[in-house]
Design a protein around this motif. Structure first.
Motif, PDB file in Angstrom:
ATOM      1  N   ILE A  62      24.796 -22.469  29.734  1.00  0.00           N
ATOM      2  CA  ILE A  62      24.355 -21.449  28.775  1.00  0.00           C
ATOM      3  C   ILE A  62      23.825 -22.165  27.541  1.00  0.00           C
ATOM      4  CG2 ILE A  62      25.073 -19.522  27.323  1.00  0.00           C
ATOM      5  CD1 ILE A  62      27.365 -19.068  29.410  1.00  0.00           C
ATOM      6  N   THR A  76      21.824 -21.677  23.677  1.00  0.00           N
ATOM      7  CA  THR A  76      21.334 -20.780  22.621  1.00  0.00           C
ATOM      8  C   THR A  76      20.395 -21.537  21.684  1.00  0.00           C
ATOM      9  OG1 THR A  76      23.174 -21.302  21.130  1.00  0.00           O
ATOM     10  CG2 THR A  76      23.480 -19.434  22.609  1.00  0.00           C
ATOM     11  N   SER A  86      18.548 -20.703  17.797  1.00  0.00           N
ATOM     12  CA  SER A  86      18.717 -19.726  16.717  1.00  0.00           C
ATOM     13  C   SER A  86      17.725 -19.944  15.583  1.00  0.00           C
ATOM     14  CB  SER A  86      20.146 -19.806  16.165  1.00  0.00           C
ATOM     15  OG  SER A  86      20.437 -21.137  15.778  1.00  0.00           O
ATOM     16  N   THR A 126      23.854 -17.458  11.702  1.00  0.00           N
ATOM     17  CA  THR A 126      23.755 -17.876  13.107  1.00  0.00           C
ATOM     18  C   THR A 126      24.906 -18.816  13.470  1.00  0.00           C
ATOM     19  OG1 THR A 126      22.216 -19.641  12.429  1.00  0.00           O
ATOM     20  CG2 THR A 126      21.262 -17.585  13.213  1.00  0.00           C
ATOM     21  N   LEU A 151      27.909 -18.084  16.292  1.00  0.00           N
ATOM     22  CA  LEU A 151      28.205 -19.001  17.395  1.00  0.00           C
ATOM     23  C   LEU A 151      29.655 -19.479  17.344  1.00  0.00           C
ATOM     24  CD1 LEU A 151      24.869 -21.020  17.371  1.00  0.00           C
ATOM     25  CD2 LEU A 151      25.631 -19.395  19.115  1.00  0.00           C
ATOM     26  N   LEU A 154      32.486 -16.716  26.903  1.00  0.00           N
ATOM     27  CA  LEU A 154      31.432 -17.528  27.531  1.00  0.00           C
ATOM     28  C   LEU A 154      31.903 -18.158  28.834  1.00  0.00           C
ATOM     29  CD1 LEU A 154      29.735 -19.597  24.654  1.00  0.00           C
ATOM     30  CD2 LEU A 154      28.855 -17.591  25.852  1.00  0.00           C
ATOM     31  N   ALA A 206      24.888 -12.245  26.739  1.00  0.00           N
ATOM     32  CA  ALA A 206      23.988 -11.784  25.679  1.00  0.00           C
ATOM     33  C   ALA A 206      24.672 -10.712  24.830  1.00  0.00           C
ATOM     34  CB  ALA A 206      22.694 -11.242  26.287  1.00  0.00           C
ATOM     35  N   LEU A 245      27.083 -12.325  22.442  1.00  0.00           N
ATOM     36  CA  LEU A 245      26.401 -12.910  21.295  1.00  0.00           C
ATOM     37  C   LEU A 245      25.976 -11.822  20.312  1.00  0.00           C
ATOM     38  CD1 LEU A 245      25.201 -15.277  19.781  1.00  0.00           C
ATOM     39  CD2 LEU A 245      23.206 -15.188  21.284  1.00  0.00           C
ATOM     40  N   PHE A 252      18.350 -14.961  18.003  1.00  0.00           N
ATOM     41  CA  PHE A 252      18.775 -15.921  19.017  1.00  0.00           C
ATOM     42  C   PHE A 252      17.934 -15.789  20.280  1.00  0.00           C
ATOM     43  CE2 PHE A 252      22.694 -15.389  16.580  1.00  0.00           C
ATOM     44  CZ  PHE A 252      23.130 -16.697  16.448  1.00  0.00           C
ATOM     45  N   ILE A 290      18.959 -16.790  24.124  1.00  0.00           N
ATOM     46  CA  ILE A 290      20.092 -17.271  24.906  1.00  0.00           C
ATOM     47  C   ILE A 290      19.750 -17.142  26.392  1.00  0.00           C
ATOM     48  CG2 ILE A 290      21.259 -15.014  24.815  1.00  0.00           C
ATOM     49  CD1 ILE A 290      23.936 -16.729  24.762  1.00  0.00           C
TER      50      ILE A 290
END
Lengths: 258, 258
Positions: free
Chosen positions: A60, A62, A64, A71, A75, A91, A101, A104, A130, A132
């Motif tokens: 995964i 991300t 930003s 941000t 996270l 996660l 998603a 997040l 973001f 992702i």
């Protein structure tokens, strides 16, 4: 002479970032610059790419843009949840990128609920966006664009890439080159040109570039590289692309209007 | 769950126009698109170029972007003054382009004083920008960028061109090609490429393009042309430029990172 009219609120937020992610049949490319600034006299370096990987299980990534405190905090919340055990969704145990998603988006909403009003009071940029994407075992790779309000959209075969931050200068080459079927190598090359065009026109976007290449169904990172000012390949792209454009321009016939 | 925070005021104003003017040793190039819209379901055609010329005396050209009612009204005020006799300063008797730029700034302030607050009440875009340039006998050609507040700046050898409206997509090619010493023919060619890049990426900018070429010290219009969809030269530029970019990209070596 009447009073001058009120002009519109000055809420233009300069883009201090460029991030792009491309979801292709062959995999997903992620790239982001590393410049942050609060005014030209306060320039810093923060990676805008974060990776959460369990080899064979999930990758995964991300990217930003926007207010760094928002941000980063969003996270961090994601991260804490992942270390909080499996009593709740996180996660590490989510079974779909869609759920990731959503996680997040929720984290971003938490942070904005806490900090947003205080930033607004002082007219501080409260934007936060973001990208992702990645793959969780059991489903194909997926890519999402999470907006500042926490809602999000997913890349499709029609629109297989997303950009956030200073998107315009780097967009034309992507539109001309990238299709769902483009190879990872061509997409990587295109990403370099896209960053070169962006950095040439917006000094608030700067090297190094963080690049990550994920290959479909491998469930591990294929390539993770930080491209510095001294990178010979990036320098070559910069030079040859510029020369190439000028050559194409010179070869265009003159108008016969005059 | 706390209330979501107030997000920033939605005051992003899409650019519905692209105008560019280049002040070169050889003369000044003016170009603008002709599309206006109030939402994608209400698209119209209005020239954004206005010319005031007295052969042998003066050539003055304006390009405008933003709220059409504001820019049209400001130009109408300029026009009325010019027909009001010489009791006051106007386009026809001004002895410098600096005075002309001031006149335009004043006209814009008049209109905004009258209409601005009413537009604001309904969150209507109250932006209005002008490029105004040309030559008045007795001084060299000059080019100005008049902001929405009526203040303005002048082009210099360091910065010899201005853009208003959707400026980003069309900027890179200008930055790569245009110098003060560029010929009028090359500048015209560059203008076509700049418009092609802009229209390719922003559908709110559309043909026809109004093009005007003024040659230094002639005090008359060298070329005034409306470039329609069917124009063979513009179509050729569109095709050859696109093919050229893809060719240059294909010729770039692949990264050896993977």
């Amino acid at each position: 002479m009447p009073d001058p009219p009120r002009t519109q609120p000055a809420c233009h937020v300069p883009s201090m970032t460029y991030c792009v992610a491309m979801s292709l049949d062959a995999g997903i490319i992620f790239a982001s610059d590393s410049r942050t600034n609060a005014g030209v006299d306060q320039i810093g370096r923060f990676s805008k790419m974060k990776v959460f990987a369990q080899e064979g299980e999930r990758v995964i990534v991300t990217l930003s843009s926007g207010n760094l405190s928002l941000t980063q905090n969003a996270l961090s919340i994601l991260d804490q949840k992942a270390r909080g055990g499996d009593s709740e969704l996180h996660l590490g145990n989510a079974q779909s990128m869609f759920d990731v998603a959503r996680l997040l988006g929720d984290s971003l909403r938490d942070v904005k609920s806490r900090d947003g009003p205080y930033l607004m009071q002082n007219n501080v940029d409260a934007s936060a966006n973001f990208l992702i994407g990645g793959q969780i075992r059991g489903e194909p790779p997926r890519l999402f664009n999470v907006y500042g309000e926490g809602n999000f959209i997913e890349a499709t075969p029609d629109t297989c890439y997303f950009q956030i931050g200073e998107t315009k200068y780097g967009k034309p080459i992507i539109d001309r080159v990238i299709k769902r079927t483009t190879s990872l190598v061509d997409a990587t090359k295109c990403t370099m040109v896209s960053f070169d065009s962006t950095m040439r026109s917006n000094i608030s976007v700067g090297l190094p570039i963080d690049l990550l290449v994920y290959e479909t169904d491998t469930l591990r990172i294929k390539l993770s590289r930080r491209i510095e000012e001294t990178d010979p390949y990036f320098q070559m792209v910069h030079t040859q692309w510029g020369e190439g454009l000028r050559r194409v321009f010179a070869q265009l016939p003159d108008p016969d209007w005059t």
